[in-house]
Design a protein around this motif. Structure first.
Motif, PDB file in Angstrom:
ATOM      1  N   PHE A  50     -26.960  -3.781   1.799  1.00 31.98           N
ATOM      2  CA  PHE A  50     -26.419  -4.144   3.104  1.00 31.98           C
ATOM      3  C   PHE A  50     -26.304  -2.910   3.994  1.00 31.98           C
ATOM      4  O   PHE A  50     -26.729  -2.936   5.147  1.00 31.98           O
ATOM      5  CB  PHE A  50     -25.048  -4.823   2.945  1.00 31.98           C
ATOM      6  CG  PHE A  50     -24.342  -5.014   4.258  1.00 31.98           C
ATOM      7  CD1 PHE A  50     -24.734  -6.019   5.130  1.00 31.98           C
ATOM      8  CD2 PHE A  50     -23.303  -4.175   4.632  1.00 31.98           C
ATOM      9  CE1 PHE A  50     -24.098  -6.187   6.348  1.00 31.98           C
ATOM     10  CE2 PHE A  50     -22.657  -4.340   5.847  1.00 31.98           C
ATOM     11  CZ  PHE A  50     -23.061  -5.344   6.710  1.00 31.98           C
ATOM     12  N   ILE A  51     -25.767  -1.836   3.456  1.00 32.98           N
ATOM     13  CA  ILE A  51     -25.576  -0.610   4.242  1.00 32.98           C
ATOM     14  C   ILE A  51     -26.929  -0.053   4.686  1.00 32.98           C
ATOM     15  O   ILE A  51     -27.103   0.346   5.830  1.00 32.98           O
ATOM     16  CB  ILE A  51     -24.763   0.433   3.449  1.00 32.98           C
ATOM     17  CG1 ILE A  51     -23.317  -0.067   3.306  1.00 32.98           C
ATOM     18  CG2 ILE A  51     -24.808   1.797   4.115  1.00 32.98           C
ATOM     19  CD1 ILE A  51     -22.477   0.742   2.327  1.00 32.98           C
ATOM     20  N   ARG A  52     -27.910  -0.029   3.779  1.00 33.54           N
ATOM     21  CA  ARG A  52     -29.240   0.497   4.110  1.00 33.54           C
ATOM     22  C   ARG A  52     -29.893  -0.286   5.250  1.00 33.54           C
ATOM     23  O   ARG A  52     -30.583   0.277   6.084  1.00 33.54           O
ATOM     24  CB  ARG A  52     -30.157   0.449   2.885  1.00 33.54           C
ATOM     25  CG  ARG A  52     -30.191   1.723   2.091  1.00 33.54           C
ATOM     26  CD  ARG A  52     -31.361   1.764   1.124  1.00 33.54           C
ATOM     27  NE  ARG A  52     -31.373   0.666   0.167  1.00 33.54           N
ATOM     28  CZ  ARG A  52     -30.632   0.617  -0.943  1.00 33.54           C
ATOM     29  NH1 ARG A  52     -29.825   1.597  -1.234  1.00 33.54           N
ATOM     30  NH2 ARG A  52     -30.716  -0.407  -1.752  1.00 33.54           N
ATOM     31  N   GLN A  53     -29.672  -1.601   5.278  1.00 36.15           N
ATOM     32  CA  GLN A  53     -30.363  -2.454   6.244  1.00 36.15           C
ATOM     33  C   GLN A  53     -29.556  -2.709   7.515  1.00 36.15           C
ATOM     34  O   GLN A  53     -30.073  -3.265   8.477  1.00 36.15           O
ATOM     35  CB  GLN A  53     -30.702  -3.793   5.589  1.00 36.15           C
ATOM     36  CG  GLN A  53     -31.639  -3.647   4.413  1.00 36.15           C
ATOM     37  CD  GLN A  53     -31.755  -4.920   3.582  1.00 36.15           C
ATOM     38  OE1 GLN A  53     -31.226  -5.955   3.946  1.00 36.15           O
ATOM     39  NE2 GLN A  53     -32.438  -4.819   2.455  1.00 36.15           N
ATOM     40  N   ALA A  54     -28.308  -2.298   7.533  1.00 36.90           N
ATOM     41  CA  ALA A  54     -27.410  -2.661   8.634  1.00 36.90           C
ATOM     42  C   ALA A  54     -27.620  -1.798   9.873  1.00 36.90           C
ATOM     43  O   ALA A  54     -28.048  -0.647   9.787  1.00 36.90           O
ATOM     44  CB  ALA A  54     -25.964  -2.533   8.173  1.00 36.90           C
ATOM     45  N   ASP A  55     -27.277  -2.386  10.998  1.00 36.16           N
ATOM     46  CA  ASP A  55     -27.140  -1.642  12.246  1.00 36.16           C
ATOM     47  C   ASP A  55     -25.728  -1.070  12.225  1.00 36.16           C
ATOM     48  O   ASP A  55     -24.751  -1.809  12.335  1.00 36.16           O
ATOM     49  CB  ASP A  55     -27.337  -2.592  13.431  1.00 36.16           C
ATOM     50  CG  ASP A  55     -27.083  -1.927  14.778  1.00 36.16           C
ATOM     51  OD1 ASP A  55     -26.609  -0.765  14.819  1.00 36.16           O
ATOM     52  OD2 ASP A  55     -27.340  -2.577  15.810  1.00 36.16           O
ATOM     53  N   LEU A  56     -25.611   0.226  12.050  1.00 38.23           N
ATOM     54  CA  LEU A  56     -24.295   0.854  11.875  1.00 38.23           C
ATOM     55  C   LEU A  56     -23.423   0.754  13.124  1.00 38.23           C
ATOM     56  O   LEU A  56     -22.215   0.967  13.049  1.00 38.23           O
ATOM     57  CB  LEU A  56     -24.450   2.316  11.458  1.00 38.23           C
ATOM     58  CG  LEU A  56     -25.193   2.565  10.137  1.00 38.23           C
ATOM     59  CD1 LEU A  56     -25.229   4.051   9.828  1.00 38.23           C
ATOM     60  CD2 LEU A  56     -24.597   1.792   8.990  1.00 38.23           C
ATOM     61  N   ASP A  57     -24.028   0.433  14.258  1.00 40.03           N
ATOM     62  CA  ASP A  57     -23.262   0.316  15.497  1.00 40.03           C
ATOM     63  C   ASP A  57     -22.914  -1.133  15.844  1.00 40.03           C
ATOM     64  O   ASP A  57     -22.204  -1.384  16.818  1.00 40.03           O
ATOM     65  CB  ASP A  57     -24.029   0.954  16.659  1.00 40.03           C
ATOM     66  CG  ASP A  57     -24.174   2.465  16.467  1.00 40.03           C
ATOM     67  OD1 ASP A  57     -23.211   3.096  16.005  1.00 40.03           O
ATOM     68  OD2 ASP A  57     -25.261   2.988  16.757  1.00 40.03           O
ATOM     69  N   ALA A  58     -23.413  -2.089  15.066  1.00 43.13           N
ATOM     70  CA  ALA A  58     -23.110  -3.503  15.338  1.00 43.13           C
ATOM     71  C   ALA A  58     -21.666  -3.793  14.936  1.00 43.13           C
ATOM     72  O   ALA A  58     -21.196  -3.314  13.901  1.00 43.13           O
ATOM     73  CB  ALA A  58     -24.056  -4.396  14.558  1.00 43.13           C
ATOM     74  N   PRO A  59     -20.956  -4.580  15.730  1.00 41.57           N
ATOM     75  CA  PRO A  59     -19.607  -4.983  15.321  1.00 41.57           C
ATOM     76  C   PRO A  59     -19.676  -5.707  13.975  1.00 41.57           C
ATOM     77  O   PRO A  59     -20.503  -6.599  13.793  1.00 41.57           O
ATOM     78  CB  PRO A  59     -19.156  -5.936  16.430  1.00 41.57           C
ATOM     79  CG  PRO A  59     -20.058  -5.675  17.580  1.00 41.57           C
ATOM     80  CD  PRO A  59     -21.350  -5.173  17.007  1.00 41.57           C
ATOM     81  N   THR A  60     -18.828  -5.308  13.043  1.00 41.24           N
ATOM     82  CA  THR A  60     -18.831  -5.859  11.697  1.00 41.24           C
ATOM     83  C   THR A  60     -17.411  -6.275  11.338  1.00 41.24           C
ATOM     84  O   THR A  60     -16.495  -5.453  11.385  1.00 41.24           O
ATOM     85  CB  THR A  60     -19.359  -4.819  10.688  1.00 41.24           C
ATOM     86  OG1 THR A  60     -20.671  -4.395  11.104  1.00 41.24           O
ATOM     87  CG2 THR A  60     -19.436  -5.392   9.286  1.00 41.24           C
ATOM     88  N   VAL A  61     -17.238  -7.551  10.987  1.00 43.80           N
ATOM     89  CA  VAL A  61     -15.933  -8.099  10.617  1.00 43.80           C
ATOM     90  C   VAL A  61     -15.917  -8.315   9.110  1.00 43.80           C
ATOM     91  O   VAL A  61     -16.785  -9.001   8.568  1.00 43.80           O
ATOM     92  CB  VAL A  61     -15.651  -9.425  11.340  1.00 43.80           C
ATOM     93  CG1 VAL A  61     -14.292  -9.999  10.925  1.00 43.80           C
ATOM     94  CG2 VAL A  61     -15.736  -9.245  12.855  1.00 43.80           C
ATOM     95  N   VAL A  62     -14.935  -7.732   8.428  1.00 42.10           N
ATOM     96  CA  VAL A  62     -14.804  -7.852   6.978  1.00 42.10           C
ATOM     97  C   VAL A  62     -13.724  -8.883   6.661  1.00 42.10           C
ATOM     98  O   VAL A  62     -12.621  -8.823   7.210  1.00 42.10           O
ATOM     99  CB  VAL A  62     -14.455  -6.498   6.331  1.00 42.10           C
ATOM    100  CG1 VAL A  62     -14.406  -6.625   4.814  1.00 42.10           C
ATOM    101  CG2 VAL A  62     -15.456  -5.418   6.745  1.00 42.10           C
ATOM    102  N   VAL A  63     -14.058  -9.806   5.754  1.00 43.00           N
ATOM    103  CA  VAL A  63     -13.162 -10.915   5.400  1.00 43.00           C
ATOM    104  C   VAL A  63     -12.905 -10.900   3.896  1.00 43.00           C
ATOM    105  O   VAL A  63     -13.839 -10.733   3.105  1.00 43.00           O
ATOM    106  CB  VAL A  63     -13.810 -12.270   5.773  1.00 43.00           C
ATOM    107  CG1 VAL A  63     -12.902 -13.425   5.413  1.00 43.00           C
ATOM    108  CG2 VAL A  63     -14.183 -12.298   7.240  1.00 43.00           C
ATOM    109  N   CYS A  64     -11.640 -11.104   3.510  1.00 43.22           N
ATOM    110  CA  CYS A  64     -11.293 -11.284   2.106  1.00 43.22           C
ATOM    111  C   CYS A  64     -10.411 -12.533   2.022  1.00 43.22           C
ATOM    112  O   CYS A  64     -10.470 -13.404   2.879  1.00 43.22           O
ATOM    113  CB  CYS A  64     -10.602 -10.041   1.544  1.00 43.22           C
ATOM    114  SG  CYS A  64      -9.001  -9.692   2.301  1.00 43.22           S
TER     115      CYS A  64
END
Length: 109
Positions: A50-64
């Motif tokens: 996921f990290i390798r393929q991600a746009d590091l500047d895209a808003p990212t919401v983490v859910v648990c």
């Protein structure tokens, strides 16, 4: 370095509508039983890809589950170079009660 931000379900919904990436870190069975529509399942095995393929500047919401573990995961993503990371306060449980029509089912791919 930036830090992650804690947000409400309403703020997360607004980000989703603007194209934010939503990642769910709950176990595969919980994810399969119900998750935010469009969310990607992340675990220890998939996070590196996921990290390798991600746009590091895209808003990212983490859910648990309840909004606790997502804070550690959000901090980890910030440490990996993500610049716009959010932890969903109340987790999936609060999301589910706030947006019951925005739930999908099915196992992670």
């Amino acid at each position: 370095m930036s830090e992650f931000k804690r947000i409400s379900p309403e703020q997360a919904q607004a980000l989703r509508e603007q194209g934010a990436v939503v990642v769910d870190i709950r176990d595969p069975q919980a994810f399969g039983g119900g998750h935010i529509q469009g969310a990607q399942h992340l675990d220890n095995h998939s996070v590196a890809d996921f990290i390798r393929q991600a746009d590091l500047d895209a808003p990212t919401v983490v859910v648990c589950y309840h909004g606790n573990s997502s804070q550690s995961a959000a901090a980890y993503l910030v440490g990996q170079g993500f610049s716009d990371v959010y932890s969903l306060d109340g987790g999936f449980e609060l999301w589910h009660s706030t947006y019951p029509d925005a739930i999908a089912q099915g196992q992670p791919e």
